[in-house]
Design a protein around this motif. Structure first.
Motif, PDB file in Angstrom:
ATOM      1  N   GLY A  53       0.813  -1.208   0.000  1.00 44.44           N
ATOM      2  CA  GLY A  53       0.000   0.000   0.000  1.00 44.44           C
ATOM      3  C   GLY A  53       0.848   1.259   0.000  1.00 44.44           C
ATOM      4  N   LEU A  54       1.912   1.251   0.776  1.00 45.49           N
ATOM      5  CA  LEU A  54       2.818   2.404   0.792  1.00 45.49           C
ATOM      6  C   LEU A  54       3.499   2.587  -0.557  1.00 45.49           C
ATOM      7  CD1 LEU A  54       4.473   2.008   4.318  1.00 45.49           C
ATOM      8  CD2 LEU A  54       2.959   3.860   3.580  1.00 45.49           C
ATOM      9  N   SER A  55       3.841   1.489  -1.211  1.00 42.00           N
ATOM     10  CA  SER A  55       4.511   1.598  -2.513  1.00 42.00           C
ATOM     11  C   SER A  55       3.609   2.289  -3.528  1.00 42.00           C
ATOM     12  CB  SER A  55       4.915   0.213  -3.010  1.00 42.00           C
ATOM     13  OG  SER A  55       3.772  -0.557  -3.356  1.00 42.00           O
ATOM     14  N   VAL A  56       2.288   2.050  -3.441  1.00 45.25           N
ATOM     15  CA  VAL A  56       1.356   2.713  -4.349  1.00 45.25           C
ATOM     16  C   VAL A  56       1.292   4.205  -4.053  1.00 45.25           C
ATOM     17  CG1 VAL A  56      -1.048   2.814  -5.108  1.00 45.25           C
ATOM     18  CG2 VAL A  56       0.011   0.606  -4.621  1.00 45.25           C
ATOM     19  N   CYS A  57       1.261   4.554  -2.762  1.00 49.99           N
ATOM     20  CA  CYS A  57       1.174   5.968  -2.390  1.00 49.99           C
ATOM     21  C   CYS A  57       2.431   6.742  -2.772  1.00 49.99           C
ATOM     22  CB  CYS A  57       0.915   6.099  -0.894  1.00 49.99           C
ATOM     23  SG  CYS A  57      -0.687   5.483  -0.352  1.00 49.99           S
ATOM     24  N   PHE A  58       3.572   6.067  -2.792  1.00 53.08           N
ATOM     25  CA  PHE A  58       4.822   6.749  -3.098  1.00 53.08           C
ATOM     26  C   PHE A  58       5.034   6.958  -4.599  1.00 53.08           C
ATOM     27  CE2 PHE A  58       6.695   4.941   1.040  1.00 53.08           C
ATOM     28  CZ  PHE A  58       6.229   6.043   1.741  1.00 53.08           C
ATOM     29  N   ARG A  59       4.275   6.276  -5.433  1.00 53.44           N
ATOM     30  CA  ARG A  59       4.486   6.372  -6.871  1.00 53.44           C
ATOM     31  C   ARG A  59       3.850   7.643  -7.435  1.00 53.44           C
ATOM     32  NH1 ARG A  59       3.015   0.131  -8.679  1.00 53.44           N
ATOM     33  NH2 ARG A  59       4.571  -0.873  -7.343  1.00 53.44           N
ATOM     34  N   GLY A  60       4.613   8.328  -8.240  1.00 53.01           N
ATOM     35  CA  GLY A  60       4.081   9.484  -8.944  1.00 53.01           C
ATOM     36  C   GLY A  60       3.607  10.599  -8.043  1.00 53.01           C
ATOM     37  N   SER A  61       4.219  10.763  -6.872  1.00 53.88           N
ATOM     38  CA  SER A  61       3.824  11.843  -5.967  1.00 53.88           C
ATOM     39  C   SER A  61       5.067  12.447  -5.356  1.00 53.88           C
ATOM     40  CB  SER A  61       2.890  11.326  -4.876  1.00 53.88           C
ATOM     41  OG  SER A  61       3.598  10.463  -4.002  1.00 53.88           O
ATOM     42  N   ASP A  62       4.887  13.563  -4.684  1.00 54.90           N
ATOM     43  CA  ASP A  62       6.007  14.230  -4.026  1.00 54.90           C
ATOM     44  C   ASP A  62       6.104  13.844  -2.565  1.00 54.90           C
ATOM     45  OD1 ASP A  62       3.705  15.403  -3.196  1.00 54.90           O
ATOM     46  OD2 ASP A  62       4.410  17.475  -3.444  1.00 54.90           O
ATOM     47  N   ALA A  63       5.501  12.692  -2.199  1.00 48.35           N
ATOM     48  CA  ALA A  63       5.514  12.274  -0.796  1.00 48.35           C
ATOM     49  C   ALA A  63       6.934  12.018  -0.312  1.00 48.35           C
ATOM     50  CB  ALA A  63       4.664  11.018  -0.610  1.00 48.35           C
ATOM     51  N   ILE A  64       7.747  11.388  -1.146  1.00 52.05           N
ATOM     52  CA  ILE A  64       9.119  11.087  -0.731  1.00 52.05           C
ATOM     53  C   ILE A  64       9.911  12.372  -0.540  1.00 52.05           C
ATOM     54  CG2 ILE A  64      11.246   9.931  -1.395  1.00 52.05           C
ATOM     55  CD1 ILE A  64       9.604   7.897  -2.897  1.00 52.05           C
ATOM     56  N   ARG A  65       9.761  13.298  -1.473  1.00 52.77           N
ATOM     57  CA  ARG A  65      10.508  14.558  -1.366  1.00 52.77           C
ATOM     58  C   ARG A  65      10.085  15.348  -0.132  1.00 52.77           C
ATOM     59  NH1 ARG A  65       9.566  14.396  -6.922  1.00 52.77           N
ATOM     60  NH2 ARG A  65       7.753  15.775  -6.712  1.00 52.77           N
ATOM     61  N   SER A  66       8.785  15.363   0.149  1.00 53.73           N
ATOM     62  CA  SER A  66       8.317  16.108   1.323  1.00 53.73           C
ATOM     63  C   SER A  66       8.826  15.485   2.608  1.00 53.73           C
ATOM     64  CB  SER A  66       6.785  16.169   1.338  1.00 53.73           C
ATOM     65  OG  SER A  66       6.244  14.861   1.466  1.00 53.73           O
ATOM     66  N   MET A  67       8.873  14.159   2.654  1.00 52.49           N
ATOM     67  CA  MET A  67       9.369  13.502   3.853  1.00 52.49           C
ATOM     68  C   MET A  67      10.871  13.696   4.008  1.00 52.49           C
ATOM     69  SD  MET A  67       7.247   9.979   4.318  1.00 52.49           S
ATOM     70  CE  MET A  67       6.748   9.716   2.643  1.00 52.49           C
ATOM     71  N   THR A  68      11.580  13.742   2.888  1.00 57.33           N
ATOM     72  CA  THR A  68      13.010  14.018   2.959  1.00 57.33           C
ATOM     73  C   THR A  68      13.261  15.425   3.471  1.00 57.33           C
ATOM     74  OG1 THR A  68      13.369  12.530   1.082  1.00 57.33           O
ATOM     75  CG2 THR A  68      15.146  14.039   1.659  1.00 57.33           C
ATOM     76  N   ALA A  69      12.472  16.388   3.030  1.00 60.11           N
ATOM     77  CA  ALA A  69      12.602  17.763   3.524  1.00 60.11           C
ATOM     78  C   ALA A  69      12.267  17.841   4.999  1.00 60.11           C
ATOM     79  CB  ALA A  69      11.685  18.690   2.729  1.00 60.11           C
ATOM     80  N   GLU A  70      11.236  17.076   5.421  1.00 59.55           N
ATOM     81  CA  GLU A  70      10.873  17.068   6.835  1.00 59.55           C
ATOM     82  C   GLU A  70      12.006  16.507   7.682  1.00 59.55           C
ATOM     83  OE1 GLU A  70       7.361  14.856   7.657  1.00 59.55           O
ATOM     84  OE2 GLU A  70       7.532  15.075   9.811  1.00 59.55           O
ATOM     85  N   ALA A  71      12.692  15.487   7.148  1.00 62.12           N
ATOM     86  CA  ALA A  71      13.812  14.909   7.889  1.00 62.12           C
ATOM     87  C   ALA A  71      14.916  15.935   8.090  1.00 62.12           C
ATOM     88  CB  ALA A  71      14.342  13.684   7.143  1.00 62.12           C
ATOM     89  N   VAL A  72      15.138  16.774   7.083  1.00 58.27           N
ATOM     90  CA  VAL A  72      16.162  17.811   7.218  1.00 58.27           C
ATOM     91  C   VAL A  72      15.762  18.833   8.276  1.00 58.27           C
ATOM     92  CG1 VAL A  72      17.348  19.677   6.021  1.00 58.27           C
ATOM     93  CG2 VAL A  72      16.950  17.510   4.840  1.00 58.27           C
ATOM     94  N   ASN A  73      14.483  19.183   8.316  1.00 57.81           N
ATOM     95  CA  ASN A  73      14.017  20.200   9.265  1.00 57.81           C
ATOM     96  C   ASN A  73      13.998  19.696  10.696  1.00 57.81           C
ATOM     97  OD1 ASN A  73      13.602  21.973   7.163  1.00 57.81           O
ATOM     98  ND2 ASN A  73      11.475  21.336   6.839  1.00 57.81           N
TER      99      ASN A  73
END
Length: 294
Positions: A53-73
């Motif tokens: 289910g997570l793999s579907v949500c991560f496809r074709g979206s900016d979810a990974i990028r947003s979470m990476t930015a959150e990790a930096v913050n």
């Protein structure tokens, strides 16, 4: 003080009773290992479904990028950590191993916030001067793990929403083979960007293409919560399996030592008893020889 047959008999009876208790604890530990290992295996299929289910949500979206930015913050925030140990003793170095591993890993972190699962590991962490936010009771069955996971999720989510912590990681002992276990750690939040990309690239197992219903953010949050639940449940079950494996090994050593002690006590008892019989026979013979002869 020399041993007498009465004192030796009392020691033998006490050692026999203790051996009976030790063997009962061995049986309970072996049974507990089996149920926790079965719980981990049963959880595997559900965990696989959550990851799909997570793999579907991560496809074709900016979810990974947003979470990476959150990790930096959140790098400057304190790291939340859950350390799984035991409430009971007779587990060898079980609590010392995981507490030392957590201390070595968390020492470079700026003011980590730690929850201990178990009184014994709580004491070890306290002796290491680590900042403790609280403790939880170790579950005594597979069913009780769900309640513990709910408590940890509620506590960590409250700290995350208040900005007191910027991430969450787990420390626990994982069984390897037999009575052997090793301390491991797992970072839950923020999600690892590489892991998210691997999930997004995972091929779908069937020919039917997946589809996300509702808003993608709501579905993603629900799946992340399930991922956290699965990870916490697995960590707790593996820790409990390792705890009982360590207890089984300790009881096995105790059973062997008691068996050797009983063997020595029985040998001493028979020697002392035979010595007493010999003394009585010598007294009878000496008395007979001392009688006046006709």
């Amino acid at each position: 003080m020399s041993n007498t047959t009465e004192s030796l008999r009392r020691k033998i009876d006490s050692a026999t009773d203790l051996q009976s208790v030790v063997r009962t604890m061995k049986a309970l530990a072996a049974s507990s290992i089996s149920q926790y290992e079965q719980a981990v295996r049963a959880l595997g299929e559900y965990a696989r479904s959550v990851e799909l289910g997570l793999s579907v949500c991560f496809r074709g979206s900016d979810a990974i990028r947003s979470m990476t930015a959150e990790a930096v913050n959140t790098k400057e925030r304190a790291l939340g950590a859950v350390v799984f140990g035991s409430d009971q003793g007779l587990v060898g170095q079980f609590n010392d191993v995981v507490a030392d591993y957590a201390r070595q890993t968390l020492t470079p972190q700026p003011q980590p916030l730690i929850w201990a699962v178990g009184e014994r590991v709580h004491a070890r962490l306290e002796d290491a001067d680590l900042p403790l936010a609280g403790d939880f009771t170790v579950p005594n069955s597979v069913r009780a793990i769900t309640q513990l996971v709910g408590q940890i999720l509620a506590e960590s989510e409250a700290r995350l929403s208040q900005g007191e912590i910027g991430g969450l990681c787990l420390f626990y002992n994982r069984p390897s083979s037999g009575a052997v276990y090793a301390p491991v750690s797992q970072r839950l939040l923020p999600l690892d960007a590489n892991w998210c990309r691997q999930l997004a690239e995972r091929p779908w197992p069937t020919g039917n293409l997946p589809e996300v219903f509702g808003t993608g953010t709501t579905t993603l949050q629900a799946l992340i919560r399930e991922y956290l639940f699965v990870s916490l449940f697995r960590a707790c079950a593996e820790s409990l399996a390792s705890e009982n494996a360590s207890r089984l090994a300790a009881m096995q050593r105790a059973d062997t030592n008691i068996g050797e002690l009983l063997e020595d006590l029985n040998m001493t008892f028979h020697r002392v008893r035979q010595g007493g019989i010999d003394e009585e026979l010598f007294d009878v013979i000496s008395g007979f020889e001392a009688l006046p002869k006709r």
